[in-house]
Design a protein around this motif. Structure first.
Motif, PDB file in Angstrom:
ATOM      1  N   ARG A 102       1.830   1.670  -3.803  1.00 62.40           N
ATOM      2  CA  ARG A 102       0.731   2.266  -4.505  1.00 62.40           C
ATOM      3  C   ARG A 102       0.629   3.653  -4.150  1.00 62.40           C
ATOM      4  O   ARG A 102       0.493   4.359  -5.126  1.00 62.40           O
ATOM      5  N   GLU A 103       0.530   4.202  -2.900  1.00 64.05           N
ATOM      6  CA  GLU A 103       0.680   5.688  -2.665  1.00 64.05           C
ATOM      7  C   GLU A 103       1.654   6.442  -3.322  1.00 64.05           C
ATOM      8  O   GLU A 103       1.481   7.468  -3.845  1.00 64.05           O
TER       9      GLU A 103
ATOM     10  N   SER B  76       3.367   6.019 -13.375  1.00 62.60           N
ATOM     11  CA  SER B  76       2.158   5.755 -13.394  1.00 62.60           C
ATOM     12  C   SER B  76       1.730   4.191 -13.852  1.00 62.60           C
ATOM     13  O   SER B  76       0.704   3.847 -13.641  1.00 62.60           O
TER      14      SER B  76
ATOM     15  N   SER C 228       0.768  -1.240   0.156  1.00 65.60           N
ATOM     16  CA  SER C 228       0.004  -0.101   0.166  1.00 65.60           C
ATOM     17  C   SER C 228       0.809   1.285   0.106  1.00 65.60           C
ATOM     18  O   SER C 228       0.546   2.208  -0.669  1.00 65.60           O
TER      19      SER C 228
ATOM     20  N   GLY D 249       2.386   1.887 -12.413  1.00 69.04           N
ATOM     21  CA  GLY D 249       2.476   1.102 -11.075  1.00 69.04           C
ATOM     22  C   GLY D 249       3.487   0.305 -11.044  1.00 69.04           C
ATOM     23  O   GLY D 249       4.350   0.214 -11.853  1.00 69.04           O
TER      24      GLY D 249
ATOM     25  N   THR E  82       3.365   5.526  -5.937  1.00 72.80           N
ATOM     26  CA  THR E  82       3.459   5.664  -7.548  1.00 72.80           C
ATOM     27  C   THR E  82       2.185   6.468  -7.816  1.00 72.80           C
ATOM     28  O   THR E  82       2.195   7.149  -8.971  1.00 72.80           O
ATOM     29  N   GLN E  83       1.108   6.879  -7.012  1.00 77.08           N
ATOM     30  CA  GLN E  83       0.030   7.786  -7.237  1.00 77.08           C
ATOM     31  C   GLN E  83       0.455   9.048  -7.327  1.00 77.08           C
ATOM     32  O   GLN E  83       0.202   9.895  -8.342  1.00 77.08           O
ATOM     33  N   THR E  84       1.476   9.379  -6.290  1.00 76.30           N
ATOM     34  CA  THR E  84       1.887  10.782  -6.396  1.00 76.30           C
ATOM     35  C   THR E  84       3.136  11.175  -7.290  1.00 76.30           C
ATOM     36  O   THR E  84       3.393  12.173  -7.707  1.00 76.30           O
TER      37      THR E  84
END
Ligand SMILES: Cc1cc2nc3c(=O)[nH]c(=O)nc-3n(C[C@H](O)[C@H](O)[C@H](O)COP(=O)(O)O)c2cc1C
Length: 351
Positions: free
Chosen positions: A222-223, A231, A219, A233, A225-227
């Motif tokens: 995931r956080e 992109s 998790s 993933g 790679t979102q910021t």
């Protein structure tokens, strides 16, 4: 799920014991292991880099081969398996590294990968004068970022000018550029390490002894790679030592036998060297001493069915790949291939 072998580039692999299989790292051994992994359909082999071992009666990791040249040799004798080599950025100028990996990718026909190890061991790096100073503990990922920026720019554009805090490139040219985008992986597990993985790497390598921790790392990534810009993933590959036997009891007794021979002097030196180095390295070393006794990596122990079940549990917790080590890299890898592999349902990329 991707499968890889963490190659025995150091003596006795990832077990610090007098009663585990004893071997020296040779090209011949690594070649045999890699050819078995390739024939089993493993996706990759991976080698680390170590410059200074931990002594003790077993001379733990006092013997090691060089990661990039080992992979170059393996590239020439294999056909399908991916080959990840490791670099400490303080030991190798990024323009030299960019060209070495372009060459490795060419020799292997597009199968090279780069693992960047930011370098935390002062004794090791200082022994040949490439420890930048004690500020390196807090700045190692800043240096790694600059290094990666230069390498990736050279791979993409073939030339680079850069004036950073740690590196200066004055219109350096590196041609040819690789025929494809060479994958980069990172095993940083501190918050800053994960941040750099998210920004630059395709896969993050982690040490997760239990499924809860696997979920936490998945998790965090995931956080991140979102910021960050990554992109696409990110994959997360976890490191384990497999101790498999016909029955759970037999496998457990192998673990106990190896623990009984733990090389206490080498483990003490390992713990001394990691103290204060990086929170995660420190915690890992203490775990070897206090919990796993003699084993560097988290263990998957048991019958083939038990091992497959444990692997499925980690997969359900966000692990997308397994980097495996074994007490005996030949016999145990073959046993894994015969007995455990058929129990794993894998979506394998077509070769
Ligand atoms: C699979 C794997 C491979 C690693 N390879 C190396 C290596 O070759 N050399 C090294 O000095 N450290 C290596 N490390 C240590 C990491 O680079 C990193 O320092 C460690 O995971 C702790 O993370 P942190 O530095 O962000 O605290 C490796 C770690 C893992 C999990």
């Amino acid at each position: 799920v991707d499968l890889g072998v963490f190659l025995p580039i150091t003596n006795n692999g990832w077990i610090c014991s007098k009663t585990s299989p004893q071997f020296k790292p040779t090209f011949d051994l690594n070649k045999r292991v890699t050819l078995i992994a390739e024939s089993l359909g493993f996706e990759f082999v991976f080698s680390m880099v170590r410059w200074r071992g931990y002594g003790g009666e077993t001379e733990h990791w006092d013997h090691s081969l060089d990661s990039i040249s080992l992979m170059a040799g393996l590239a020439a004798v294999t056909e399908t398996i991916d080959l990840y080599a490791t670099v400490h950025p303080t030991t190798l100028n990024p323009a030299v590294a960019a060209k070495m990996f372009t060459t490795l990718d060419d020799i292997s026909g597009g199968r090279a990968g780069l693992n960047i190890a930011s370098g935390w061991d002062k004794v090791e790096l200082d022994s040949f004068g490439v420890w930048p100073g004690d500020e390196h503990y807090s700045e190692r990922y800043d240096l790694a970022e600059e290094w990666l920026h230069i390498v990736k720019t050279l791979w993409e554009h073939g030339r680079c000018s850069f004036a950073g805090k740690y590196f200066r490139m004055n219109d350096v040219v590196s041609l040819p550029t690789p025929r494809r985008r060479i994958p980069v992986v990172n095993a940083g597990m501190s918050p800053r390490g994960l941040e750099v993985s998210a920004k630059f790497a395709d896969t993050s390598f982690v040490v997760v002894p239990d499924e809860d921790l696997a979920r936490q790392f998945a998790s965090s990534l995931r956080e991140q790679t979102q910021t960050d810009s990554n992109s696409a993933g990110m994959k997360m590959t976890a490191l384990f030592t497999i101790v498999a036997a016909k029955t759970d009891e037999e496998a457990q007794s192998i673990v106990e036998h190896i623990r009984a021979g733990a090389d206490a002097d080498a483990i003490a030196e390992l713990v001394r060297r990691t103290s204060g180095a990086s929170v995660t390295s420190d915690a890992l070393a203490k775990m070897i001493l206090e919990k796993r006794r003699a084993f560097h990596c988290p263990l998957l122990v048991g019958s083939p069915e038990s091992i497959a079940e444990q692997m499925r549990g980690f997969e359900a917790s966000g692990v997308t790949g397994f980097l495996l080590t074994f007490p005996d890299f030949i016999a145990d890898l073959e046993f894994f291939g015969e007995e455990v592999l058929p129990l794993l349902e894998r979506d394998r990329a077509p070769v």
